[in-house]
Design a protein around this motif. Structure first.
Motif, PDB file in Angstrom:
ATOM      1  N   TYR A   3      40.242  43.512  42.737  1.00 32.56           N
ATOM      2  CA  TYR A   3      40.069  42.063  42.789  1.00 32.56           C
ATOM      3  C   TYR A   3      38.985  41.666  43.777  1.00 32.56           C
ATOM      4  N   ASP A   4      38.322  40.577  43.465  1.00 32.06           N
ATOM      5  CA  ASP A   4      37.359  40.038  44.403  1.00 32.06           C
ATOM      6  C   ASP A   4      37.241  38.534  44.172  1.00 32.06           C
ATOM      7  N   VAL A   5      36.968  37.820  45.255  1.00 29.36           N
ATOM      8  CA  VAL A   5      36.746  36.384  45.137  1.00 29.36           C
ATOM      9  C   VAL A   5      35.241  36.177  45.003  1.00 29.36           C
ATOM     10  N   TYR A  43      39.671  27.957  43.274  1.00 29.22           N
ATOM     11  CA  TYR A  43      39.970  27.316  44.554  1.00 29.22           C
ATOM     12  C   TYR A  43      39.485  25.866  44.526  1.00 29.22           C
ATOM     13  N   ARG A  50      45.478  27.681  44.310  1.00 33.12           N
ATOM     14  CA  ARG A  50      44.397  27.721  43.339  1.00 33.12           C
ATOM     15  C   ARG A  50      44.918  27.212  42.000  1.00 33.12           C
ATOM     16  N   ARG A  51      44.003  26.870  41.097  1.00 35.92           N
ATOM     17  CA  ARG A  51      44.395  26.409  39.763  1.00 35.92           C
ATOM     18  C   ARG A  51      44.059  27.495  38.750  1.00 35.92           C
ATOM     19  N   LEU A  88      38.607  33.424  41.636  1.00 34.42           N
ATOM     20  CA  LEU A  88      39.196  34.758  41.574  1.00 34.42           C
ATOM     21  C   LEU A  88      39.297  35.071  40.077  1.00 34.42           C
ATOM     22  N   VAL A 213      48.133  37.166  41.380  1.00 36.33           N
ATOM     23  CA  VAL A 213      47.941  38.607  41.247  1.00 36.33           C
ATOM     24  C   VAL A 213      49.244  39.403  41.165  1.00 36.33           C
TER      25      VAL A 213
END
Lengths: 248, 303
Positions: A3-5, A43, A50-51, A88, A213
């Motif tokens: 995972y990464d933003v 975000y 978050r949505r 994300l 997640v």
């Protein structure tokens, strides 16, 4: 690391129907491939959560998120202009589309957007879309370029009057499998029609979500596996589930 | 580079940040963002003697600067945790804290006994979960019941024992004293504050459990106040939590009296918050010529 933003440049964010917005972000697919039916966790500055928004399309360097303004978070999201958006993505398990099968893709209301990117993965899909009324109809031109697209509304103000299940019943013999996203009563009805006809059905579910997640366990959905009812989670196990396993 | 390491009940943490129970699962998911050794420790999702499926959804609602949740202790049970998650967790170079909850005092004792024979580093006694019908917070709201459960679990527990306190009480300092007097090695605080939201269109509570636990930045000042009050009442270390969002919040919580910190809700908006908070803490210490983060604990100068 899985995972990464990402900070994705915001290209546009326009209202395409009453209260429904089309956010486009610059996104390199090669960098992080998105599968159809996956979602992005967006975000919103000032909000704690978050949505989660399903991916409408991820082609030509653009990530498209079509969402409905439902509360304060999505309202703030609809006011975003310029700059970049903290996302994300990609998250969850999407639709497993296989070559050589004909799919019927069903979208109801704000469940229609993920069907566009799904349609792009299918050979000659049959697409059925349903909305409450004309003012909420979206993405018809986009979908028509991917396959035969049927439209119905609850009140008959656009397309045929009726439900997506009416159209599905008429055409289900033409397809091998059904993929659906929309309100729970619709998904339940679609799953029932598929069961009657013996067609496999996958449904994309929605639930109020936290981490996105699979850590916080809030977006629970009850499924039946090996005869036992267990809680799974929309964000990590879904959002796409085998309809036969979902305890609606 | 200042020294960020802290020690709680004889257990050394590389830095004072611990993932708060319930927000972090058993670590696997956030381990996909960064090595879990980034955190000083992980307080695992609350576990029970037997598997629990938790409450029906919706289990979460956003509130001003916070969230309400009522997951209801969904977990696979202590045996599955020991067999399938603990061995993996122990390879992550971080302190592993097992958070335990039960319906009865006996269940807590049984779990403490099982976990005492494992490699778990510490046990956190969850007597403050507001979202289950029996057990949970019912053990955590009077000095008598806190003293009773703490001393009974203590007798079955070979690991350092942390008692996690509920803020839903009239005098948290006396509750902390009861835990200390009954053998707790540390207290962690605060668990969530019970709250409620209603959908005005349906007249239904947003959370299916009707009420839920409030966390996030909204509760931070309450947490700071309570940590300060407890720091003035007990000698055992305090793991401070409740709405820590920025490195400034972390400094504030330490100054109020915390030795270590737990962070939770902020992860949902920013999974990288622990990394950023540690960086900020380090910078603050360096800029102020402070060699060790431990020097901040309890240094508030009250009027």
């Amino acid at each position: 690391m899985k995972y990464d933003v990402r900070q994705l440049p915001l290209l546009s964010n326009e209202e395409i129907a009453q209260g429904i917005f089309d956010m486009r972000l610059r996104y390199e697919q090669d960098d992080l491939p998105v599968s159809c039916g996956q979602f992005a966790h967006v975000y919103v500055p000032g909000k704690t959560l978050r949505r989660p928004i399903s991916v409408c399309d991820a082609s030509d360097g653009v990530l498209r998120l079509v969402y409905q303004v439902k509360g304060e978070g999505t309202r703030l999201m609809s006011q975003m202009k310029g700059g970049s958006v903290d996302v994300l993505v990609p998250l969850g398990n999407g639709f497993d589309i296989q070559k050589g099968r004909r799919y019927c893709l069903i979208g109801g209301g704000i469940g229609v957007p993920p069907m566009l990117y799904t349609a792009k993965q299918c050979d000659d899909p049959l697409i059925i879309t349903g909305f409450r009324n004309k003012s909420l109809v979206i993405l018809q031109d986009d979908l028509r370029s991917q396959g035969e697209t049927l439209l119905c509304t609850d009140d008959g103000t656009a397309g045929r009057q009726g439900f997506v299940t009416d159209l599905l019943r008429e055409r289900i013999n033409e397809v091998d499998e059904v993929c659906a996203c929309g309100p729970t009563p619709m998904l339940k009805a679609v799953a029932a029609v598929c069961k009657e006809s013996g067609k496999p059905c996958r449904v994309s579910l929605e639930e109020r979500m936290g981490c996105g997640v699979g850590a916080c366990l809030v977006c629970a959905v009850k499924v039946r596996k090996n005869g036992e009812e267990i809680m799974q989670h929309v964000c990590k196990d879904g959002p796409v589930f085998n309809a036969e396993e979902v305890v609606f | 580079m200042a020294d960020l390491s802290v020690s709680v009940a004889g257990v050394r943490f590389e830095n004072p940040l611990i993932a708060a129970s319930g927000t972090f699962g058993f670590g696997r998911e956030y381990g996909e963002f960064y090595p879990l050794g980034t955190l000083g420790g992980i307080s695992c999702k609350g576990i029970t003697l037997h598997r629990r499926d938790g409450n029906p959804p919706p289990r979460i609602a956003e509130t001003p600067s916070g969230i309400l949740n009522a997951v209801g202790l969904q977990n696979p049970g202590v045996d599955v945790f020991i067999r399938e998650d603990l061995p993996w967790l122990k390879q992550q170079n971080t302190v592993v804290i097992a958070n335990i909850a039960g319906n009865t005092v006996e269940e807590y004792c049984q779990m403490a006994e099982k976990l005492s024979d494992t490699d778990v580093d510490m046990i956190e006694l969850n007597i403050s979960c507001p979202n289950v019908k029996s057990g949970g917070v019912q053990f955590g709201t009077s000095c008598e019941s806190v003293g009773n459960i703490t001393s009974q679990v203590r007798a079955h527990c070979k690991k350092p024992l942390i008692v996690k306190l509920s803020p839903n009480v009239t005098d948290i300092a006396s509750i902390a004293q009861a835990a200390e007097a009954s053998g707790a090695d540390a207290v962690s605080m605060i668990n969530t504050l019970t709250g409620m939201r209603i959908d005005i269109r349906t007249r239904r509570p947003i959370i299916r459990n009707n009420t839920g636990g409030l966390s996030g930045a909204a509760v931070f000042p309450v947490a700071v106040r309570m940590v300060w009050q407890v720091a003035n009442a007990v000698k055992i270390p305090i793991i401070g939590m409740g709405g820590i969002t920025t490195w400034e919040d972390a400094v504030e919580m330490l100054m109020a009296g915390a030795t270590a910190l737990q962070i939770g809700t902020v992860l949902f908006s920013d999974p990288y918050a622990p990394v950023k908070i540690n960086e900020g803490l380090n910078r603050f210490l360096d800029e102020n010529g402070i060699k060790s983060v431990t020097e901040l604990t309890g240094t508030v100068k009250p009027w």
